[in-house]
Design a protein around this motif. Sequence first.
Motif, PDB file in Angstrom:
ATOM      1  N   TYR A   1      -2.829   7.642  -2.847  1.00  0.00           N
ATOM      2  CA  TYR A   1      -2.434   7.653  -1.437  1.00  0.00           C
ATOM      3  C   TYR A   1      -3.695   7.799  -0.583  1.00  0.00           C
ATOM      4  CZ  TYR A   1       2.081   8.850  -3.534  1.00  0.00           C
ATOM      5  OH  TYR A   1       3.212   8.868  -4.311  1.00  0.00           O
ATOM      6  N   PRO A   2      -4.201   6.705  -0.022  1.00  0.00           N
ATOM      7  CA  PRO A   2      -5.395   6.816   0.817  1.00  0.00           C
ATOM      8  C   PRO A   2      -5.090   7.385   2.196  1.00  0.00           C
ATOM      9  CG  PRO A   2      -4.639   4.561   0.816  1.00  0.00           C
ATOM     10  CD  PRO A   2      -3.761   5.308  -0.163  1.00  0.00           C
ATOM     11  N   LEU A   3      -3.785   7.518   2.514  1.00  0.00           N
ATOM     12  CA  LEU A   3      -3.393   7.993   3.840  1.00  0.00           C
ATOM     13  C   LEU A   3      -2.164   8.881   3.713  1.00  0.00           C
ATOM     14  CD1 LEU A   3      -3.182   5.972   7.119  1.00  0.00           C
ATOM     15  CD2 LEU A   3      -1.119   7.126   6.296  1.00  0.00           C
ATOM     16  N   ALA A   4      -2.177   9.999   4.435  1.00  0.00           N
ATOM     17  CA  ALA A   4      -1.023  10.900   4.473  1.00  0.00           C
ATOM     18  C   ALA A   4      -0.682  11.221   5.916  1.00  0.00           C
ATOM     19  CB  ALA A   4      -1.314  12.189   3.699  1.00  0.00           C
ATOM     20  N   HIS A   5       0.600  11.169   6.231  1.00  0.00           N
ATOM     21  CA  HIS A   5       1.102  11.558   7.551  1.00  0.00           C
ATOM     22  C   HIS A   5       1.886  12.847   7.356  1.00  0.00           C
ATOM     23  CE1 HIS A   5       3.364  10.242  11.476  1.00  0.00           C
ATOM     24  NE2 HIS A   5       3.053  11.532  11.477  1.00  0.00           N
ATOM     25  N   THR A   6       1.344  13.955   7.848  1.00  0.00           N
ATOM     26  CA  THR A   6       1.952  15.262   7.638  1.00  0.00           C
ATOM     27  C   THR A   6       2.778  15.669   8.851  1.00  0.00           C
ATOM     28  OG1 THR A   6      -0.068  16.363   8.426  1.00  0.00           O
ATOM     29  CG2 THR A   6       0.146  16.000   6.065  1.00  0.00           C
ATOM     30  N   ASN A   7       3.785  16.506   8.595  1.00  0.00           N
ATOM     31  CA  ASN A   7       4.736  16.904   9.630  1.00  0.00           C
ATOM     32  C   ASN A   7       4.945  18.413   9.592  1.00  0.00           C
ATOM     33  OD1 ASN A   7       6.084  14.103  10.591  1.00  0.00           O
ATOM     34  ND2 ASN A   7       5.590  14.012   8.410  1.00  0.00           N
ATOM     35  N   TYR A   8       4.678  19.077  10.723  1.00  0.00           N
ATOM     36  CA  TYR A   8       4.742  20.530  10.885  1.00  0.00           C
ATOM     37  C   TYR A   8       3.460  21.141  10.314  1.00  0.00           C
ATOM     38  CZ  TYR A   8       7.094  25.065  11.523  1.00  0.00           C
ATOM     39  OH  TYR A   8       7.445  26.327  11.934  1.00  0.00           O
ATOM     40  N   TRP A   9       3.130  22.331  10.768  1.00  0.00           N
ATOM     41  CA  TRP A   9       1.799  22.872  10.506  1.00  0.00           C
ATOM     42  C   TRP A   9       1.524  23.157   9.036  1.00  0.00           C
ATOM     43  CZ3 TRP A   9       0.489  27.739   8.564  1.00  0.00           C
ATOM     44  CH2 TRP A   9       1.511  28.689   8.494  1.00  0.00           C
TER      45      TRP A   9
ATOM     46  N   GLN B   1       0.837  -1.191   0.000  1.00  0.00           N
ATOM     47  CA  GLN B   1       0.000   0.000   0.000  1.00  0.00           C
ATOM     48  C   GLN B   1       0.875   1.245   0.000  1.00  0.00           C
ATOM     49  OE1 GLN B   1      -3.616   0.661   0.009  1.00  0.00           O
ATOM     50  NE2 GLN B   1      -2.495   2.495  -0.597  1.00  0.00           N
ATOM     51  N   ALA B   2       0.642   2.142  -0.936  1.00  0.00           N
ATOM     52  CA  ALA B   2       1.393   3.397  -0.985  1.00  0.00           C
ATOM     53  C   ALA B   2       0.819   4.387   0.018  1.00  0.00           C
ATOM     54  CB  ALA B   2       1.340   3.982  -2.390  1.00  0.00           C
ATOM     55  N   ILE B   3       1.694   5.041   0.762  1.00  0.00           N
ATOM     56  CA  ILE B   3       1.298   6.099   1.692  1.00  0.00           C
ATOM     57  C   ILE B   3       2.224   7.289   1.492  1.00  0.00           C
ATOM     58  CG2 ILE B   3       0.267   4.611   3.455  1.00  0.00           C
ATOM     59  CD1 ILE B   3       2.899   4.742   4.992  1.00  0.00           C
ATOM     60  N   ALA B   4       1.732   8.472   1.857  1.00  0.00           N
ATOM     61  CA  ALA B   4       2.508   9.695   1.687  1.00  0.00           C
ATOM     62  C   ALA B   4       2.915  10.249   3.044  1.00  0.00           C
ATOM     63  CB  ALA B   4       1.697  10.733   0.921  1.00  0.00           C
ATOM     64  N   LEU B   5       4.199  10.532   3.186  1.00  0.00           N
ATOM     65  CA  LEU B   5       4.699  11.298   4.327  1.00  0.00           C
ATOM     66  C   LEU B   5       5.046  12.681   3.783  1.00  0.00           C
ATOM     67  CD1 LEU B   5       4.805   8.480   5.581  1.00  0.00           C
ATOM     68  CD2 LEU B   5       7.038   9.040   6.538  1.00  0.00           C
ATOM     69  N   ILE B   6       4.481  13.723   4.365  1.00  0.00           N
ATOM     70  CA  ILE B   6       4.655  15.074   3.835  1.00  0.00           C
ATOM     71  C   ILE B   6       5.419  15.934   4.839  1.00  0.00           C
ATOM     72  CG2 ILE B   6       3.487  17.121   2.942  1.00  0.00           C
ATOM     73  CD1 ILE B   6       1.128  15.310   2.211  1.00  0.00           C
ATOM     74  N   SER B   7       6.501  16.541   4.361  1.00  0.00           N
ATOM     75  CA  SER B   7       7.357  17.373   5.214  1.00  0.00           C
ATOM     76  C   SER B   7       7.852  18.535   4.363  1.00  0.00           C
ATOM     77  CB  SER B   7       8.531  16.536   5.750  1.00  0.00           C
ATOM     78  OG  SER B   7       9.402  17.303   6.542  1.00  0.00           O
ATOM     79  N   GLU B   8       7.057  19.602   4.284  1.00  0.00           N
ATOM     80  CA  GLU B   8       7.257  20.635   3.269  1.00  0.00           C
ATOM     81  C   GLU B   8       8.627  21.301   3.353  1.00  0.00           C
ATOM     82  OE1 GLU B   8       7.210  23.294   6.337  1.00  0.00           O
ATOM     83  OE2 GLU B   8       5.806  21.667   6.152  1.00  0.00           O
ATOM     84  N   HIS B   9       9.164  21.531   4.543  1.00  0.00           N
ATOM     85  CA  HIS B   9      10.483  22.168   4.633  1.00  0.00           C
ATOM     86  C   HIS B   9      11.549  21.227   5.173  1.00  0.00           C
ATOM     87  CE1 HIS B   9       9.506  22.568   8.924  1.00  0.00           C
ATOM     88  NE2 HIS B   9      10.803  22.701   9.106  1.00  0.00           N
ATOM     89  N   GLY B  10      11.162  20.181   5.862  1.00  0.00           N
ATOM     90  CA  GLY B  10      12.118  19.242   6.441  1.00  0.00           C
ATOM     91  C   GLY B  10      12.442  18.136   5.453  1.00  0.00           C
ATOM     92  N   ASP B  11      13.358  18.409   4.539  1.00  0.00           N
ATOM     93  CA  ASP B  11      13.709  17.474   3.464  1.00  0.00           C
ATOM     94  C   ASP B  11      14.329  16.206   4.055  1.00  0.00           C
ATOM     95  OD1 ASP B  11      14.843  16.119   1.312  1.00  0.00           O
ATOM     96  OD2 ASP B  11      15.477  17.952   0.292  1.00  0.00           O
ATOM     97  N   PRO B  12      13.691  15.049   3.879  1.00  0.00           N
ATOM     98  CA  PRO B  12      14.236  13.814   4.443  1.00  0.00           C
ATOM     99  C   PRO B  12      15.591  13.419   3.864  1.00  0.00           C
ATOM    100  CG  PRO B  12      11.924  13.535   3.855  1.00  0.00           C
ATOM    101  CD  PRO B  12      12.389  14.822   3.241  1.00  0.00           C
ATOM    102  N   ALA B  13      15.911  13.937   2.674  1.00  0.00           N
ATOM    103  CA  ALA B  13      17.181  13.592   2.038  1.00  0.00           C
ATOM    104  C   ALA B  13      18.245  14.666   2.256  1.00  0.00           C
ATOM    105  CB  ALA B  13      16.977  13.371   0.538  1.00  0.00           C
ATOM    106  N   ALA B  14      17.941  15.672   3.063  1.00  0.00           N
ATOM    107  CA  ALA B  14      18.870  16.786   3.258  1.00  0.00           C
ATOM    108  C   ALA B  14      20.036  16.394   4.154  1.00  0.00           C
ATOM    109  CB  ALA B  14      18.135  17.982   3.865  1.00  0.00           C
ATOM    110  N   GLU B  15      21.088  17.193   4.069  1.00  0.00           N
ATOM    111  CA  GLU B  15      22.243  17.026   4.934  1.00  0.00           C
ATOM    112  C   GLU B  15      21.859  17.570   6.306  1.00  0.00           C
ATOM    113  OE1 GLU B  15      27.059  17.716   4.539  1.00  0.00           O
ATOM    114  OE2 GLU B  15      25.687  18.974   3.409  1.00  0.00           O
ATOM    115  N   ILE B  16      21.805  16.694   7.289  1.00  0.00           N
ATOM    116  CA  ILE B  16      21.278  17.067   8.600  1.00  0.00           C
ATOM    117  C   ILE B  16      22.207  18.054   9.308  1.00  0.00           C
ATOM    118  CG2 ILE B  16      20.480  16.181  10.823  1.00  0.00           C
ATOM    119  CD1 ILE B  16      18.838  15.395   8.327  1.00  0.00           C
ATOM    120  N   GLY B  17      21.583  19.059   9.946  1.00  0.00           N
ATOM    121  CA  GLY B  17      22.337  20.059  10.680  1.00  0.00           C
ATOM    122  C   GLY B  17      22.531  21.349   9.922  1.00  0.00           C
TER     123      GLY B  17
END
Length: 470
Positions: A136-144, A34-50
């Motif tokens: 995507y029947p379900l989305a988990h969003t992060n930050y307002w 099942q495909a699901i969406a995690l949404i993080s508009e400014h917090g890029d999961p692939a970004a260089e942390i820090g």
Amino acid sequence: MSTGKFPTTIVTNTPVTQTHQPFACARTKIPTRQAIALISEHGDPAAEIGKDAAGGQNVYVRQVGEALAKLGWQVDMFTRKSSPYDATIVQHTPHCRTIRLIAGPETYIPRDELFQYMPEFVDALQKFQQKEGTNYPLAHTNYWMSGWVGLELKRRQNIQLIHTYHSLGAVKYQSVSDIPAIAQTRLEVEKQLLEQAHSIVATSPQEKADLENLVSRIGSIDIIPCGTDVSTFRPISKADARKQLGIGAKEKVVLYVGRFDKRKGIETLVRATGELRSKLEQGAEIDPQNLKLLIVGGSDPQEADGAERRRIEEIVTELDLHANTEFVGMVGHDRLALYYTAADVCVIPSHYEPFGLVAIEAMACGTPVVASAVGGLKFTVISEETGLLVPPHDVSKFAHAIGRILTDEVWARKMRKQASTRVHQNFSWTGVAIQLSDLYRYLLAQSLVGSGLKPVASSPAALVSKLIAS
């Protein structure tokens, strides 16, 4: 937040489809995923942390996404593309990828200026869905702001919406003097989310209490903590860690890990270090010359957080702490555990932390923590057992707490063992993902029988119109 880098991933600057993506074969072997969406508009999961805005939220989304993929989900993590040089799609594992959508200029934009581009983000996400033929029947969003995107998708597509705040405006604005123009809009969206999402994932009991007391009594809240990579952050030889980092055996190491941001309270820590050194100079069992403050994280002084770094450097100069302080800079994920292990104490002087990933990373390595008694830190750190909690901003109490741990080796050794045990038993990413997966499946099952749905009183897009008109 952690300041490490994630393992190497496969990237492409063109949209990856079932035909062209490197893992297409692996993906099609399990058609029931099942495909699901995690949404993080400014917090890029692939970004260089820090770097810049990359911190705990990025780590959370990335680690949760990869762990959920291992549990059988197809995970697509959506973020905003902030540079034309960034890959459009980053494939982390066969069933987990980051998708960067164009919403506004392809450049870094401060969070408080991003909301106006969220309608473009929604449109870009829906166009991506249509192009790939993915539902995507379900989305988990992060930050307002991601939550606003989720509310709009819920209105258009009737998805199951789960939201994690990461930072709560109703709490944040109590501790800052400069309230941004977007504040009222944020508060309205955060209230809408609590009342209209199918589930709010609070990362601690303290966050749940804040939501109920400061935002709304209406809403469904589940407590699922953040996690840490217990295979990376674990007890190792302190002597070996110090040898690899070139830290002397007699040095008393105080560690800060995080980005440069006034809300992180680094000034409090630097002044506490200065006060502690003065006390040691008056006579104590520790040579003040052996007191060492390591500040790990942040980006180049010329980057977005450079102004705060320069301000902290000026305070170091003011207190004549150059000989005691080292600005380490960004550290690779594979070496961050060495710094935690080499330290005698890790200090988290934040003005507010909904959870505090650094606390559990440090404790997982067996390092006691001195932290502000705020937010989720009151949940992750057990005072007198895995570290000490002190009032935020209180320089003298931070100095005293750090001094207690540095001068009582027997007690510190006991805390190191208790800290590691607590994290390994309660805060692994696998355990977090299992709880989230169970929640997702429950909500999807609810949607099939037509129960548990909450009506959306009005379109969240109205808030954008309201902002533009004001």
